[in-house]
Write an enzyme that holds these catalytic residues in place. Structure first.
Site, PDB file in Angstrom:
ATOM      1  N   THR B  17       0.839  -1.148   0.073  1.00 46.96           N
ATOM      2  CA  THR B  17       0.004  -0.031   0.008  1.00 46.96           C
ATOM      3  C   THR B  17       0.842   1.269   0.133  1.00 46.96           C
ATOM      4  OG1 THR B  17      -0.029  -0.067   2.416  1.00 46.96           O
ATOM      5  CG2 THR B  17      -1.733  -1.049   1.228  1.00 46.96           C
ATOM      6  N   GLY B  18       2.342   1.294   0.073  1.00 44.40           N
ATOM      7  CA  GLY B  18       3.044   2.283   0.079  1.00 44.40           C
ATOM      8  C   GLY B  18       2.917   2.934  -1.550  1.00 44.40           C
ATOM      9  N   ILE B  96      13.373  -5.337  -4.571  1.00 40.94           N
ATOM     10  CA  ILE B  96      13.513  -4.188  -5.447  1.00 40.94           C
ATOM     11  C   ILE B  96      14.535  -3.059  -4.446  1.00 40.94           C
ATOM     12  CG2 ILE B  96      12.477  -2.276  -6.669  1.00 40.94           C
ATOM     13  CD1 ILE B  96      11.844  -5.309  -7.772  1.00 40.94           C
ATOM     14  N   THR B  97      14.121  -2.998  -3.324  1.00 48.46           N
ATOM     15  CA  THR B  97      14.647  -1.773  -2.273  1.00 48.46           C
ATOM     16  C   THR B  97      16.113  -1.500  -2.828  1.00 48.46           C
ATOM     17  OG1 THR B  97      13.192  -2.589  -0.792  1.00 48.46           O
ATOM     18  CG2 THR B  97      14.916  -1.222  -0.017  1.00 48.46           C
ATOM     19  N   GLU B  98      16.409  -0.325  -2.812  1.00 48.51           N
ATOM     20  CA  GLU B  98      17.727   0.196  -3.050  1.00 48.51           C
ATOM     21  C   GLU B  98      18.348   0.830  -1.873  1.00 48.51           C
ATOM     22  OE1 GLU B  98      17.687   3.389  -6.004  1.00 48.51           O
ATOM     23  OE2 GLU B  98      19.641   3.858  -5.529  1.00 48.51           O
ATOM     24  N   TYR B 161      17.445  -2.144 -19.463  1.00 44.52           N
ATOM     25  CA  TYR B 161      16.389  -1.812 -20.574  1.00 44.52           C
ATOM     26  C   TYR B 161      17.058  -1.498 -21.979  1.00 44.52           C
ATOM     27  CZ  TYR B 161      14.437  -0.779 -15.860  1.00 44.52           C
ATOM     28  OH  TYR B 161      13.913  -0.857 -14.711  1.00 44.52           O
ATOM     29  N   GLU B 211      29.373  -4.991 -14.275  1.00 46.82           N
ATOM     30  CA  GLU B 211      29.980  -3.878 -14.233  1.00 46.82           C
ATOM     31  C   GLU B 211      30.982  -4.025 -13.133  1.00 46.82           C
ATOM     32  OE1 GLU B 211      26.514  -1.669 -12.773  1.00 46.82           O
ATOM     33  OE2 GLU B 211      26.830  -2.368 -11.140  1.00 46.82           O
ATOM     34  N   HIS B 249      26.184   2.587  -7.845  1.00 47.11           N
ATOM     35  CA  HIS B 249      25.866   1.296  -7.087  1.00 47.11           C
ATOM     36  C   HIS B 249      26.999   1.038  -6.107  1.00 47.11           C
ATOM     37  CE1 HIS B 249      23.581  -0.376 -10.947  1.00 47.11           C
ATOM     38  NE2 HIS B 249      22.642   0.468 -10.230  1.00 47.11           N
TER      39      HIS B 249
END
Lengths: 395, 297
Positions: B17-18, B96-98, B161, B211, B249
């Site tokens: 719900t965030g 997914i959290t960064e 992407y 990378e 990153h």
């Protein structure tokens, strides 16, 4: 975040890590007599406080037997431009020196803790061959390097530290002292979310073990739970980089002349690489983040343009969820707002790319559009060259 | 076939719900992803995006039969969210959290090592997983993907992407696209994902986007040499990056001369991976190679 030697030592001291008697940090020779008093009787060591390693060889660390020698050392080091093997030909100006009581060294060992990415845990890296740079040691005598992974929850256990002590050929009567020290360092490493804690050398002296030097790097991602560290100045980043960080933009200044604005860190690196392949040099790494809206694009342009070397700007946005027409509108508004003078090459890709390109093409502002990344890089290199010549400052 | 994710998956969203959770869950649903509910502690019993909200992951597993969790919980709480999902018996966790602290991931990996579930953790700090035409569990723009024979695994988001877009433009569809994330300690490595692609009948070739920093690409190269029959095309970002600086990153940093662009390229070449030097040529190189020697190497 990287810390200076004295900051690292301040952090280690309350955890029972034995350190040389400290006279504190001074910025001018005027503060020296008081510092010498605090450090106790000589001889003393005067140490340049900069982030680069290899300070000793470069003349940034000096031993002083008398107060007069200490004064001469402090005067020569403060303000000097220190060039070490780690500063890549450029010097770092020394703004402050640490004054410490010198130790009588019987033997030196190398001790560090870092994150083992593959093992997903902290690991002690140690060697009986202390004082040497670990990179050099790894190359010349890899068998002399010991590695001991440990549990990030439980910390370094007694038996683990003991085994390491015997492997390092530490005499039996000093093993207890070593175990205590190694465990204290492991505790600091875990408690402060370190990515590197290096003691080189860890010295054996008649008075016991001493951490003569300390290098500390903490994990930026963990700053939210370390208010005391978050308040410290980040010595490595430039003021421009700090300004960018405040705007949530990831920026690193480089020495080329093509400013870059990209969304995503990997694509930003890839864009820089493509510029180099096309014969140019990027002026910066810049990740504008996921939501490349007008406000952020404007901030990013402002930051890029503060670097006077910039002769052209390449914007490479892969509009995923954010649509290209919105991004194009944002770019045009930002260009107007910052009154952009240098040539701008834009490569847009993603949802609504045709509408985005039409918007850019129909604008009265001069925006060079590119079909793909290679085309964009070539156009940016060309634009930077032309602009450099026009200003009589080709680089 | 595909790997990890399919239309048979039963996905829940933690942090449902965030704002980020809501936005991306909606995008995933629009793609037709089988999301069976979400978890937000204290909001159990409510309905969000026409799906049930649960207080705990355990409840979501019990009542909605969830087997996959997509995590959008903020960084300070992400480790806990992963461990909750693992304890509840979730099979595939995609975080997914960064910005998760490295230590938290070390603790998470320790926790997972004594659990039978999940079979796989993807991320953190990643775009997620998409099996084109079947399901999307992540934040990638779905429309650039198309079903097909190429597996993609990457440490970066937008760079993926870019690569996928080039593949699609060259009429090369994807079996599954996996973002393993740009952190120093990822839940899954290149090697883990290459192993899955090797045994997936739909996947005929793999594009691997690495990378600078760490040694995951070198390890993947060694794995390729020993175990893989399918061709792999590799690109490494960061050739122009300065040493000692973190390039966005947390994992992308060359330290003490290790993890350089040159060492990775060398390891990949020596193992027989086709190295693509120019980012804008990934699609062309894969396409040309497949025309020259269809199917396998």
């Amino acid at each position: 975040m990287k810390f200076l030697e004295y900051e690292a030592k301040e952090l280690l001291r309350p955890h029972g890590v034995p350190l040389p008697p400290s006279g504190g940090v001074i910025k001018t020779a005027a503060g020296l007599p008081a510092a010498l008093r605090r450090a106790g009787k000589g001889p003393w060591v005067i140490k340049a406080q900069v982030l680069a390693g290899g300070r000793g060889k470069a003349g940034g660390i000096k031993l002083a037997k008398t107060a007069a020698q200490a004064k001469a050392a402090a005067k020569s080091i403060i303000g000097m431009n220190l060039v070490t093997h780690q500063t890549k030909g450029q010097g770092i100006k020394v703004r402050e020196v640490l004054v410490e009581g010198a130790a009588k060294i019987e033997r030196e060992i190398y001790f560090s803790i870092l994150i083992d990415r593959r093992g997903a845990c902290p690991v002690v890296v140690a060697s009986a061959e202390g004082g040497m740079e670990i990179e050099k040691l790894a190359e010349e005598k890899p068998q002399a390097i010991l590695r001991l992974p440990f549990d990030p929850v439980a910390g370094l256990r007694d038996y683990e530290a003991r085994r390491l002590a015997f492997d390092l050929k530490i005499p039996a009567q000093r093993v207890g002292e070593f175990v205590k020290l190694a465990k204290a360092l492991a505790t600091v490493f875990i408690q402060y979310d370190c990515s590197l804690l290096e003691i080189n050398p860890l010295a054996f002296t008649p008075k016991g073990l001493l951490a003569l030097d300390a290098k500390l790097i903490t994990d930026d991602n963990a700053l939210f739970r370390h208010q005391e560290l978050a308040k410290k100045t980040d010595h490595e980043t430039s003021s421009l980089e700090r300004e960018a960080r405040k705007a949530d933009i990831s920026y690193i200044g480089l020495d080329g002349n093509i400013g870059c604005m990209v969304n995503g860190a990997g694509l930003a690196m890839g864009t820089m690489d493509t510029i180099v392949l096309a014969g140019g040099r990027p002026a910066n790494f810049l990740d504008v983040g996921g939501s490349a809206d007008e406000e952020r694009v404007t901030r990013a342009f402002q930051i890029i343009l503060k670097d006077s070397k910039v002769k052209a700007i390449l914007v490479n946005i892969f509009g995923g969820i954010v649509k290209c027409d919105m991004i194009a509108a944002g770019i045009l508004a930002a260009v107007k707002k910052v009154k952009l003078k240098v040539p701008l090459v834009v490569r847009l890709q993603g949802t609504n790319v045709e509408q985005g390109r039409r918007l850019l093409a129909s604008s009265s502002l001069s925006v060079v559009q590119a079909e793909d990344l290679w085309d964009a890089a070539q156009k940016a290199v060309q634009a930077a060259q032309n602009n450099g010549h026009r200003n009589g400052a080709a680089s | 076939m595909s790997i990890l994710l399919s239309k048979e998956s039963r996905i829940i969203v933690q942090g449902f719900t965030g704002s980020a959770g809501s936005f991306h869950a909606k995008q995933c649903l629009d793609y037709g992803s089988p999301i069976v509910g979400g978890v937000t502690p204290g909001r159990g019993g409510q309905t969000h995006l026409e799906r049930p909200v649960f207080d705990t992951v355990h409840e979501a597993v019990e009542k909605a039969g969830a087997d996959t969790s997509l995590i959008f919980v903020p960084a300070p709480f992400a480790a806990d969210a992963i461990m909750e999902a693992a304890d509840a018996g979730i099979d595939l966790i995609i975080c997914i959290t960064e910005g998760m602290p490295v230590k938290d991931m070390a603790v998470v990996k320790r926790f997972l090592s004594v659990k039978s579930r999940p079979r796989r953790l993807i991320g953190p700090n990643c775009p997620g997983v998409i099996t084109p035409g079947q399901a999307k569990a992540g934040i990638m723009p779905a429309y650039i993907h198309t079903p097909g024979p190429i597996g993609v695994v990457s440490r970066s988001g937008t760079l993926t992407y870019e690569a996928v877009h080039q593949l699609t433009r060259n009429a090369l569809g994807q079996s599954t696209v996996v973002g393993i994330g740009g952190d120093p300690i990822p839940g899954s490595s290149f090697t883990d994902i290459l192993e899955l692609f090797e045994s997936d009948p739909q996947t005929e070739a793999v594009v691997m986007i690495g990378e600078i920093g760490g040694s995951a690409e070198e390890e993947a190269a060694a794995f390729f040499k020993r175990k893989m029959s399918k061709p792999v095309f590799g690109f490494i970002a960061g050739r122009s990056a300065p040493e000692g600086r973190r390039m966005g990153h947390a994992g992308a940093i060359v330290e003490g001369g290790a993890g350089t662009h040159a060492s990775k390229i060398k390891a990949m070449r020596e193992a027989g991976i086709v190295v693509v030097e120019n980012l804008s040529e990934i699609g062309d190189v894969v396409s040309r190679s497949r025309q020259a020697a269809p199917a396998s190497r």
